[in-house]
Design an enzyme around this catalytic site. Structure first.
Site, PDB file in Angstrom:
ATOM      1  CG  HIS A 142      -0.311   0.160   2.537  1.00  0.00           C
ATOM      2  ND1 HIS A 142       0.058   1.373   3.069  1.00  0.00           N
ATOM      3  CD2 HIS A 142       0.035  -0.776   3.464  1.00  0.00           C
ATOM      4  CE1 HIS A 142       0.593   1.198   4.268  1.00  0.00           C
ATOM      5  NE2 HIS A 142       0.593  -0.096   4.534  1.00  0.00           N
ATOM      6  CB  CYS A 152       2.184  -3.147   5.114  1.00  0.00           C
ATOM      7  SG  CYS A 152       0.598  -3.689   5.781  1.00  0.00           S
TER       8      CYS A 152
END
Length: 235
Positions: free
Chosen positions: A192, A209
């Protein structure tokens, strides 16, 4: 200048009944064609409030002019695209002084050679060695972008995964932080966009992430990736 004679201020103009006196336009500080450190700071602040997706470059170009117009229009100011004193004061009040990482973002490293597992199909090929993400289709690299990974106690998992969920405006339910253009591939771990990465560079880290620095690049990637596409994370 010391000793120079000062001119007495002129008498205020006499108001004419029925005529509204004109108000001087705010002084223009920077406009299209200008360049320099001040323009770079303007661009960095526009990025903080999500009106500019690329840069800073230090050059007042077309995208900067459009970003200023959007900012002005949202706040009821004349949409001139030039940064006048009023526009600048409003922007400064809404933002923080940009750090060096925001003003001079480092270019991403050259991508490492693609992992053999990336050579077939549609793949997000992610290298921890070069801190890059390749978007590959049929063994051909279509785009490359800089990424960073999880911190020491929340490492990004390595292996072969698949994209099982996409969420354009995702917000973490655990950390309450924004995760725009999230493409989940392993539990709560996703590829992301990261505002923090864009602002601080590699000085920070994620909770596992894969953070992307370039918002424009990941917006294009998000539009192309499909549920079920492969994700390879390797050293």
């Amino acid at each position: 200048m010391p000793g120079a004679a000062r001119t007495a201020p002129a008498d205020p103009p006499t108001a004419t009944p029925g005529v509204t006196p004109s108000v001087p336009a705010p002084r223009v500080l920077w406009a299209r064609g200008d360049s320099g450190p001040a323009v770079r700071e303007l661009q960095a602040r526009l990025r903080q409030v999500a009106w500019l997706a690329v840069g800073p470059t230090g050059s007042y170009d077309g995208p900067t002019e459009q970003a200023v117009k959007g900012f002005q229009g949202k706040r009821g100011l004349p949409r001139t695209g030039a940064t006048d004193a009023v526009t600048w004061q409003r922007l400064v009040a809404m933002t923080r002084p940009p750090g060096r990482g925001e003003l001079y973002p480092r270019a991403g490293r050259p991508a490492a050679a693609a992992d053999p597992r990336c050579m077939t199909g549609r793949v997000l090929c992610i290298s921890k060695t070069s801190r890059t993400l390749r978007w590959m289709v049929g063994g051909r690299t279509l785009s490359t972008m800089a990424v960073r990974f999880g911190a020491q106690y929340t490492p990004t998992r390595e292996g072969v995964f698949t994209v099982y969920w996409k969420s354009r405006h995702h917000v973490s339910t655990l950390y309450h932080s924004p995760m725009p253009y999230a493409m989940f591939f392993s539990g709560g771990q996703a590829v992301h966009y990261s505002y923090d990465f864009a602002a601080r560079g590699y000085a920070g880290g994620s909770h596992g992430c894969v953070n992307v620095r370039d918002e424009t690049a990941i917006a294009r990637l998000f539009a192309q990736v499909r549920i079920g596409d492969k994700v390879v994370v390797s050293w």
